[in-house]
Design an enzyme around this catalytic site. Structure first.
Site, PDB file in Angstrom:
ATOM      1  N   HIS A 172      -8.775  -6.877   2.595  1.00  0.00           N
ATOM      2  CA  HIS A 172      -7.343  -7.133   2.810  1.00  0.00           C
ATOM      3  C   HIS A 172      -7.183  -8.580   3.258  1.00  0.00           C
ATOM      4  O   HIS A 172      -8.009  -9.090   3.998  1.00  0.00           O
ATOM      5  CB  HIS A 172      -6.806  -6.184   3.883  1.00  0.00           C
ATOM      6  N   THR A 204       0.825  -1.215   0.000  1.00  0.00           N
ATOM      7  CA  THR A 204       0.000   0.000   0.000  1.00  0.00           C
ATOM      8  C   THR A 204       0.857   1.262   0.000  1.00  0.00           C
ATOM      9  O   THR A 204       0.586   2.211  -0.740  1.00  0.00           O
ATOM     10  CB  THR A 204      -0.917   0.042   1.238  1.00  0.00           C
ATOM     11  N   HIS A 213      -2.917  -2.960  -5.365  1.00  0.00           N
ATOM     12  CA  HIS A 213      -2.042  -4.084  -5.750  1.00  0.00           C
ATOM     13  C   HIS A 213      -2.873  -5.353  -5.769  1.00  0.00           C
ATOM     14  O   HIS A 213      -4.047  -5.332  -5.417  1.00  0.00           O
ATOM     15  CB  HIS A 213      -0.857  -4.230  -4.802  1.00  0.00           C
TER      16      HIS A 213
HETATM   17  C1  GP9 Z   1      -2.846  -0.812   6.529  1.00  0.00           C
HETATM   18  C2  GP9 Z   1      -3.129  -0.934   5.090  1.00  0.00           C
HETATM   19  C3  GP9 Z   1      -2.605  -2.222   4.520  1.00  0.00           C
HETATM   20  O1  GP9 Z   1      -2.944   0.420   7.134  1.00  0.00           O
HETATM   21  O2  GP9 Z   1      -2.854   0.186   4.373  1.00  0.00           O
HETATM   22  O3  GP9 Z   1      -1.358  -2.164   3.926  1.00  0.00           O
HETATM   23  P1  GP9 Z   1      -0.813  -3.371   3.005  1.00  0.00           P
HETATM   24  O4  GP9 Z   1      -0.668  -4.573   3.906  1.00  0.00           O
HETATM   25  O5  GP9 Z   1      -1.802  -3.603   1.923  1.00  0.00           O
HETATM   26  O6  GP9 Z   1       0.461  -2.877   2.498  1.00  0.00           O
HETATM   27 MN    MN Z   2      -2.706  -2.571   0.279  1.00  0.00          MN
END
Ligand code: GP9
Ligand code: MN
Length: 696
Positions: free
Chosen positions: A407, A291, A467
């Site tokens: 996620h 992210t 992603h």
């Molecule tokens: C957490 C979120 C996730 O604050 O932005 O990040 P990622 O695991 O997708 O890099």
């Molecule tokens: Mn992410």
């Protein structure tokens, strides 16, 4: 040996007090609990065991004591620091280099607590016992082999500890998403040493950097610059910009049906709407920073790093000439809404260097009970609960919503979804469709509010997937859903799946369509700036406007693989996109391929050099004012916005003011069941705001 053991045990106990009483380490399972119990031992034995190399008692005892005192001091300053900043002290903070970590505010005395005596008591008691001869000073030298044995045992223990940590959190050290995680898995000493090595490396690279190194980069960037399409330049001028970050969202979800049901019916509508420019050959380009890499590219127009995350490694100190500051200086209010803790990806610090005025992190929301999942507040609540802040921001604004519910591991409470998942035999793949469906509903609810409040027609809404959500190892299971034979699945297919959506939605606009040119996240910032009527030429950006006739369609991946309209390059193997087969290039083809590879290599390495050496500190685009991170404080965001509103009086352009000083919350409709849950003491995340020093 007995004396060393005694001090090790005492220090171990002190560390556990710090872990369980003072630090918020957010343990999620018994395995992490076990690692936490063990992790102080290895480094303590290693350090204290060094004393065993001294033969004479008059060196052995003072040395052991000195190590104990220094280590206690490190522990204690971190305890104090954590109480104020909910973070651990980095080496650059200790040395006073960091631009954003303010000194301890007020008196540090106010940050002490009665139980702090425990951090020092052991030393005092042992000293008294020594002085009064209750502990007998043993003059007999220890055999040298004992020292060696203890050191080896400690190293072995550390390796075991590291392995356990990696098992629970793969790429723990290379990715370093959050300092808390390193302490949680490896302990404070290991964190400090690790951080010290990194700091040393960064500062060395920087101190040798010269202004002249900019010239190669400037040449490359100028040569690549792509002039905007005149028809589109400024179509969204002066509008609000609302960025919706669709977590882990891949392009294949668009128009996908599972058991006859559309997974993302609302986004599908936006995708084909005449009010939207959508892209179907748009790729994510993130590396380990996930992210945060996507954010880096979108905000700064430069790539993430080849290892780890730019946000965590360089976010505290780097000079940026990034979107939040550019918009700010064009008269925009800038803000991020995100339901996770502010320390994740070091956002709280990095955002200040990017120039974000507001950061509404988890501490601004009720995340208790079932309202959040592992990465923070559920999306429907994030959009709904942000209205109370959004409506007070002056327009035009540039705001970003970072969603989290879609996620990994894609779990959702049963009351949040009735979506019927496929049955691929891979739980991750199956549930991915469920959380993506939830995200779609969240965006739909938000749009209802945007329309109702009139914001929609005054805004450009940019949506993008950051992603992949399904990793290459699970792609064969996904293949079944995509109607492909899993046995035929190969690297070429993996590369194609790195497509993510990108949409510029401008409600009321009628010339939108689905664009087919190839591009990636690095291209977003110049594209957006041109739509907004902002000249991007003076900034050092590594992508090009997707709508420009001169746009470069070679998409660079962080590992130097690439994608282009004709070819896909994976690990040095070239595939034809037409036949989807590996090719053995002719001389003429090879020359073209080499040219594309060279472009990719140059773009990545120039971007790395710019960031690693912090070269933007030498670059001064005309009219751009350098960002001062100390101007920003992310506590009391609402109060700050309301104060501005009051001061502006009738000139205030916030939604709240436009609605005759009445809240617009009632226009928001959500079916989130958690809305009716009471606030409880339990929480799936630990919320803290680093800028809040009021002790609330
Ligand atoms: C957490 C979120 C996730 O604050 O932005 O990040 P990622 O695991 O997708 O890099
Ligand atoms: Mn992410």
């Amino acid at each position: 040996m007995g004396f060393v053991t005694l001090l090790v045990v005492l220090f171990w106990l002190k560390t556990l007090i710090a872990y369980f009483v003072d630090f918020n380490l957010n343990l999620s399972d018994p395995f992490q609990f076990l690692i936490l119990l063990l992790n102080p031992l290895a480094t303590t034995i290693l350090l204290f065991g060094l004393a065993l190399y001294f033969k004479r008692a008059r060196f052995f005892y003072p040395f052991l004591f000195l190590i104990d005192i220094l280590n206690s001091l490190l522990l204690y300053i971190n305890v104090i620091y954590f109480r104020e900043f909910t973070d651990f002290m980095t080496v650059s903070t200790m040395l006073g280099y960091s631009k954003v970590d303010q000194g301890l505010s007020g008196s540090s005395l106010a940050l002490t607590s009665p139980h702090d005596i425990l951090y020092w008591l052991d030393l005092v008691v042992v000293l008294v016992l020594l002085a009064t001869r209750r502990i007998y000073i043993d003059p007999r030298p220890v055999n040298k082999r004992v020292g060696l044995a203890v050191t080896s045992a400690a190293l072995l223990l550390f390796t075991a500890n590291l392995t356990l940590g990696e098992m629970d959190r793969p790429q723990l050290l290379t990715r370093t998403f959050d300092r808390t995680y390193v302490v949680k898995y490896l302990g404070l000493d290991a964190f400090t040493v690790y951080d010290g090595i990194k700091t040393q490396h960064t500062s060395e690279v920087r101190s040798h950097a010269k202004k002249s190194e900019l010239s190669g980069i400037l040449k490359f960037v100028h040569k690549n610059y792509a002039a905007p399409d005149k028809k589109l330049y400024g179509v969204a001028k002066k509008k609000n910009v609302i960025v919706i970050h669709l977590e882990s969202f891949q392009q294949f979800l668009i128009n996908k049906k599972i058991n006859g049901q559309e997974v993302t019916p609302f986004l599908n509508k936006l995708y084909k709407s005449k009010a939207t420019y959508s892209f179907d050959n748009f790729f994510h380009e993130v590396g380990q920073g996930k992210t945060s890499d996507a954010e880096t590219m979108l905000e700064t127009g430069t790539f993430g790093l080849s290892q780890g995350s730019l946000f965590t490694q360089l976010g505290n100190d780097n000079t940026f000439q990034a979107a939040p500051a550019i918009f700010d200086q064009a008269g925009y209010t800038t803000a991020v809404f995100h339901g996770n803790v502010a320390s994740f990806w070091n956002r709280s610090n990095t955002y200040k260097n990017l120039g974000y005025q507001y950061f509404f992190d988890a501490s601004y929301y009720d995340t208790s009970g079932d309202k959040s999942l592992g990465y923070g507040l559920k999306d429907k609540l994030l959009f709904n609960d942000s209205v109370k802040y959004l409506q007070h921001l002056q327009q035009p604004f540039y705001v970003k919503y970072l969603t989290v519910t879609n996620h990994f591991p894609y779990t959702l409470d049963s009351e949040d979804s009735t979506f019927k998942t496929p049955n691929t035999g891979d739980k991750t793949v199956d549930n991915y469709f469920k959380t993506a469906h939830y995200l779609d509903q969240s965006v739909k609810e938000f749009y209802h509010y945007l329309n109702k409040s009139g914001l929609a027609k005054n805004s450009l809404i940019m949506l993008y997937g950051d992603h992949y959500g399904i990793s290459n190892s699970s792609n064969p299971a996904l293949a079944k859903v995509l109607g492909v034979d899993p046995d035929d699945w190969n690297d070429y297919d993996n590369a194609q799946l790195q497509r993510v959506p990108l949409m510029f939605n401008m409600p009321g606009y009628t010339h939108g369509k689905i664009e087919h040119q190839y591009g990636g996240e690095i291209d977003v910032l110049p594209t957006l700036m041109h739509l907004m009527g902002m000249n991007s030429k003076k900034y050092l950006q590594f992508g090009t406007d997707l709508f420009s006739k001169e746009h470069n369609q070679v998409v660079a991946f962080r590992n130097r693989d690439w994608e282009s309209p004709d070819y896909t390059s994976v690990d040095g193997t070239i595939y034809s996109n037409k036949t989807q087969q590996e090719i053995h290039p002719t001389k003429a083809q090879q020359a073209r391929i080499d040219k594309m590879q060279k472009h990719v290599n140059q773009a990545l390495s120039f971007s790395d050099s710019l960031n690693q050496k912090n070269l933007l500190r030498f670059y001064h685009p005309k009219g751009f004012k350098a960002v001062n991170p100390n101007h920003y404080n992310y506590a009391d965001g609402l109060e700050k916005a309301e104060k501005i509103e009051k001061k502006l009086g009738l000139k205030s352009t916030s939604l709240f003011s436009r609605n005759r000083d009445k809240s617009t919350q009632s226009w928001y409709q959500t079916d989130a069941p958690e809305l009716h849950h009471k606030e409880t003491d339990s929480n799936r995340i630990k919320i803290t705001n680093q800028d809040d020093t009021s002790g609330k």
